[in-house]
Write a protein that holds these residues in place. Structure first.
Motif, mmCIF file in Angstrom:
data_model
loop_
_atom_site.group_PDB
_atom_site.id
_atom_site.type_symbol
_atom_site.label_atom_id
_atom_site.label_comp_id
_atom_site.label_asym_id
_atom_site.label_seq_id
_atom_site.Cartn_x
_atom_site.Cartn_y
_atom_site.Cartn_z
ATOM 1 N N GLY A 101 -7.175 3.199 9.055
ATOM 2 C CA GLY A 101 -7.350 3.258 7.607
ATOM 3 C C GLY A 101 -8.775 2.833 7.294
ATOM 4 O O GLY A 101 -9.370 2.081 8.068
ATOM 5 N N CYS A 102 -9.315 3.314 6.160
ATOM 6 C CA CYS A 102 -10.766 3.134 5.954
ATOM 7 C C CYS A 102 -11.290 1.701 5.967
ATOM 8 O O CYS A 102 -12.412 1.478 6.428
ATOM 9 C CB CYS A 102 -11.270 3.930 4.757
ATOM 10 N N PRO A 103 -10.523 0.670 5.535
ATOM 11 C CA PRO A 103 -11.133 -0.674 5.607
ATOM 12 C C PRO A 103 -11.022 -1.324 6.989
ATOM 13 O O PRO A 103 -11.517 -2.440 7.188
ATOM 14 C CB PRO A 103 -10.328 -1.479 4.583
ATOM 15 N N VAL A 104 -10.383 -0.656 7.933
ATOM 16 C CA VAL A 104 -10.113 -1.279 9.244
ATOM 17 C C VAL A 104 -11.289 -1.039 10.195
ATOM 18 O O VAL A 104 -11.603 0.103 10.528
ATOM 19 C CB VAL A 104 -8.810 -0.721 9.867
ATOM 20 N N THR A 105 -11.913 -2.116 10.628
ATOM 21 C CA THR A 105 -13.047 -2.022 11.558
ATOM 22 C C THR A 105 -12.604 -2.470 12.951
ATOM 23 O O THR A 105 -11.544 -3.088 13.107
ATOM 24 C CB THR A 105 -14.182 -2.961 11.118
ATOM 25 N N GLN A 106 -13.451 -2.195 13.926
ATOM 26 C CA GLN A 106 -13.166 -2.668 15.286
ATOM 27 C C GLN A 106 -13.111 -4.199 15.300
ATOM 28 O O GLN A 106 -12.237 -4.792 15.942
ATOM 29 C CB GLN A 106 -14.257 -2.166 16.248
ATOM 30 N N LEU A 133 -5.201 1.600 3.439
ATOM 31 C CA LEU A 133 -6.478 1.988 2.824
ATOM 32 C C LEU A 133 -6.984 0.897 1.900
ATOM 33 O O LEU A 133 -8.086 0.999 1.360
ATOM 34 C CB LEU A 133 -6.312 3.285 2.017
ATOM 35 N N LEU A 134 -6.162 -0.133 1.686
ATOM 36 C CA LEU A 134 -6.515 -1.176 0.727
ATOM 37 C C LEU A 134 -6.971 -2.446 1.428
ATOM 38 O O LEU A 134 -6.437 -2.800 2.486
ATOM 39 C CB LEU A 134 -5.309 -1.490 -0.166
ATOM 40 N N THR A 135 -7.920 -3.130 0.808
ATOM 41 C CA THR A 135 -8.447 -4.365 1.393
ATOM 42 C C THR A 135 -7.442 -5.503 1.269
ATOM 43 O O THR A 135 -7.254 -6.275 2.224
ATOM 44 C CB THR A 135 -9.748 -4.777 0.667
ATOM 45 N N ALA A 139 -5.082 -6.482 17.668
ATOM 46 C CA ALA A 139 -4.562 -5.126 17.910
ATOM 47 C C ALA A 139 -5.163 -4.590 19.208
ATOM 48 O O ALA A 139 -6.220 -5.060 19.652
ATOM 49 C CB ALA A 139 -4.937 -4.214 16.745
ATOM 50 N N ASP A 140 -4.512 -3.609 19.806
ATOM 51 C CA ASP A 140 -5.033 -3.035 21.056
ATOM 52 C C ASP A 140 -6.085 -1.975 20.803
ATOM 53 O O ASP A 140 -6.921 -1.706 21.656
ATOM 54 C CB ASP A 140 -3.879 -2.423 21.869
ATOM 55 N N ALA A 141 -6.008 -1.319 19.629
ATOM 56 C CA ALA A 141 -6.967 -0.241 19.343
ATOM 57 C C ALA A 141 -7.037 0.013 17.847
ATOM 58 O O ALA A 141 -6.114 -0.320 17.099
ATOM 59 C CB ALA A 141 -6.543 1.042 20.049
ATOM 60 N N VAL A 142 -8.158 0.619 17.431
ATOM 61 C CA VAL A 142 -8.279 1.101 16.056
ATOM 62 C C VAL A 142 -8.587 2.594 16.114
ATOM 63 O O VAL A 142 -9.401 3.032 16.939
ATOM 64 C CB VAL A 142 -9.370 0.328 15.274
ATOM 65 N N GLY A 143 -7.895 3.378 15.248
ATOM 66 C CA GLY A 143 -8.185 4.812 15.168
ATOM 67 C C GLY A 143 -8.996 5.074 13.917
ATOM 68 O O GLY A 143 -8.585 4.683 12.826
ATOM 69 N N PHE A 144 -10.151 5.732 14.069
ATOM 70 C CA PHE A 144 -10.995 5.971 12.887
ATOM 71 C C PHE A 144 -10.637 7.274 12.179
ATOM 72 O O PHE A 144 -11.011 7.482 11.030
ATOM 73 C CB PHE A 144 -12.469 5.905 13.268
ATOM 74 N N ASP A 145 -9.971 8.170 12.876
ATOM 75 C CA ASP A 145 -9.371 9.352 12.250
ATOM 76 C C ASP A 145 -8.221 9.792 13.151
ATOM 77 O O ASP A 145 -7.932 9.133 14.159
ATOM 78 C CB ASP A 145 -10.404 10.470 12.011
ATOM 79 N N ASP A 154 0.849 -1.208 0.000
ATOM 80 C CA ASP A 154 0.000 0.000 0.000
ATOM 81 C C ASP A 154 0.880 1.253 0.000
ATOM 82 O O ASP A 154 1.740 1.406 0.877
ATOM 83 C CB ASP A 154 -0.895 -0.022 1.249
ATOM 84 N N ILE A 155 0.629 2.132 -0.967
ATOM 85 C CA ILE A 155 1.451 3.351 -1.054
ATOM 86 C C ILE A 155 0.684 4.596 -0.605
ATOM 87 O O ILE A 155 1.167 5.713 -0.770
ATOM 88 C CB ILE A 155 1.992 3.564 -2.489
ATOM 89 N N HIS A 156 -0.517 4.438 -0.051
ATOM 90 C CA HIS A 156 -1.272 5.611 0.424
ATOM 91 C C HIS A 156 -0.539 6.232 1.616
ATOM 92 O O HIS A 156 -0.237 5.544 2.586
ATOM 93 C CB HIS A 156 -2.696 5.222 0.808
ATOM 94 N N ASP A 157 -0.309 7.535 1.519
ATOM 95 C CA ASP A 157 0.584 8.215 2.464
ATOM 96 C C ASP A 157 -0.124 9.274 3.308
ATOM 97 O O ASP A 157 0.272 9.559 4.442
ATOM 98 C CB ASP A 157 1.703 8.888 1.639
ATOM 99 N N ILE A 158 -1.173 9.882 2.732
ATOM 100 C CA ILE A 158 -1.724 11.110 3.317
ATOM 101 C C ILE A 158 -2.314 10.894 4.712
ATOM 102 O O ILE A 158 -1.948 11.594 5.660
ATOM 103 C CB ILE A 158 -2.784 11.731 2.365
#
Ligand code: B1M
Length: 228
Positions: free
Chosen positions: A186-191, A156-158, A199-205, A107-111
């Motif tokens: 990242g957008c495809p990552v759910t709780q 950001l990629l599935t 993982a210990d946590a997921v950040g939605f933004d 995945d090369i998404h950087d922003i």
């Protein structure tokens, strides 16, 4: 021209980040340093205030991707000058812990990852951004090299999602899982997915990443509120 270091100065610095005005930001930082601003205060009362507001506004749909990416770049530019001065002066920057963060292999998404890195940095974390397309061994080595407390992985990629789980498995294999907190995003990552891979946590933004990481590291603070 000599300037006065007051609330108006810090607000102008914050606004330069919000507006993504690189030249204004660098000028204000340099003028401030000349006028004797404490570089730490300039980060926390100026740049951090700006990028926090941008993160909140983006989450609330008040601003969009171009403004967000520009603000992150502006913040990085100003922070680079101030961080240098902080190191030179030997003043201690508050640190809640060291996080190694990167976008996973494939995945090369950087922003988004860079925004999260900038906001975490602005909120008192020592951030080691190891970039994009990062493989498992590079994550592990960077955690060791930096004596890190936290691993942050973004995608950001599935397709490469499962690689996040493989990094966590590798952490277990090398006996580091107990000492490293793991946050993913990242957008495809759910709780549910974060729970599944351990993982210990997921950040939605970016703001959520700060809140979640603060929770993991036992940090208490007040959070900014969206404008308009
Ligand atoms: Co790409 N892309 N892209 N892309 N791209 C998406 C992700 C996609 C959803 C577009 C679509 O089809 N609708 C789609 C993914 C589909 C999927 O797998 N489910 C996609 C695709 C398919 C691709 C390519 C494969 C296209 C191709 O070549 N055929 C390719 C990828 C190649 C590769 O990586 N191997 C590709 C390439 C690109 C560009 C290079 C053109 C460019 C990236 C430029 C760059 O990063 N320098 C790009 C862009 C810009 C996007 C979209 C439009 C925007 C992504 C973005 O920057 N969002 C995106 C569609 C979309 O999301 N609307 C899309 C803004 C950013 C601030 O948000 O990254 O989500 P985000 O980060 C947020 C949160 O997710 C969270 O906080 C951030 C800040 O709020 N967060 C974390 C992120 N990481 C976190 C980590 C944390 C915590 C929170 O803790 C560690």
């Amino acid at each position: 021209m000599a300037i006065t270091i007051d609330e108006a100065y810090f607000d102008a610095l914050a606004d330069s980040v919000i507006d993504g005005e690189d030249e204004d930001c660098v000028r204000l930082v340099n003028d401030g340093l000349e006028a004797g601003v404490d570089p730490l205060e300039a980060v926390e009362k100026g740049l951090a205030k700006g990028i926090n507001q941008v993160g909140v506004d983006f989450g609330a749909g008040v601003i969009f991707l171009p403004e967000l990416a520009m603000a992150a770049d502006t913040m990085k530019m100003g922070a680079a000058i101030l961080d240098e001065k902080i190191r030179e002066s030997g003043s201690k920057r508050m640190s809640h812990g060291t996080i190694v963060i990167g976008t996973i292999k494939g995945d090369i998404h950087d922003i988004g990852k860079s925004v999260v890195a900038a906001v975490l940095q602005a909120n008192g974390y020592n951030v080691v951004d190891i970039g994009i397309d990062v493989d498992i061994d590079t994550f592990i080595q960077a955690l060791k090299d930096n004596n890190a407390d936290v691993l942050g992985m973004s995608t950001l990629l599935t397709l490469p999602l499962m690689t996040m789980g493989e990094v966590i498995e590798k952490l277990k294999e090398v006996g580091m899982r107990d000492k490293i907190k793991v946050i993913v995003g990242g957008c495809p990552v759910t709780q549910e997915f974060a729970d599944e891979i351990g993982a210990d946590a997921v950040g939605f933004d970016a703001q959520d990443a700060v809140v979640k990481l603060d929770g993991l590291m036992g940090v208490n603070r007040q959070v900014a509120v969206a404008r308009g």
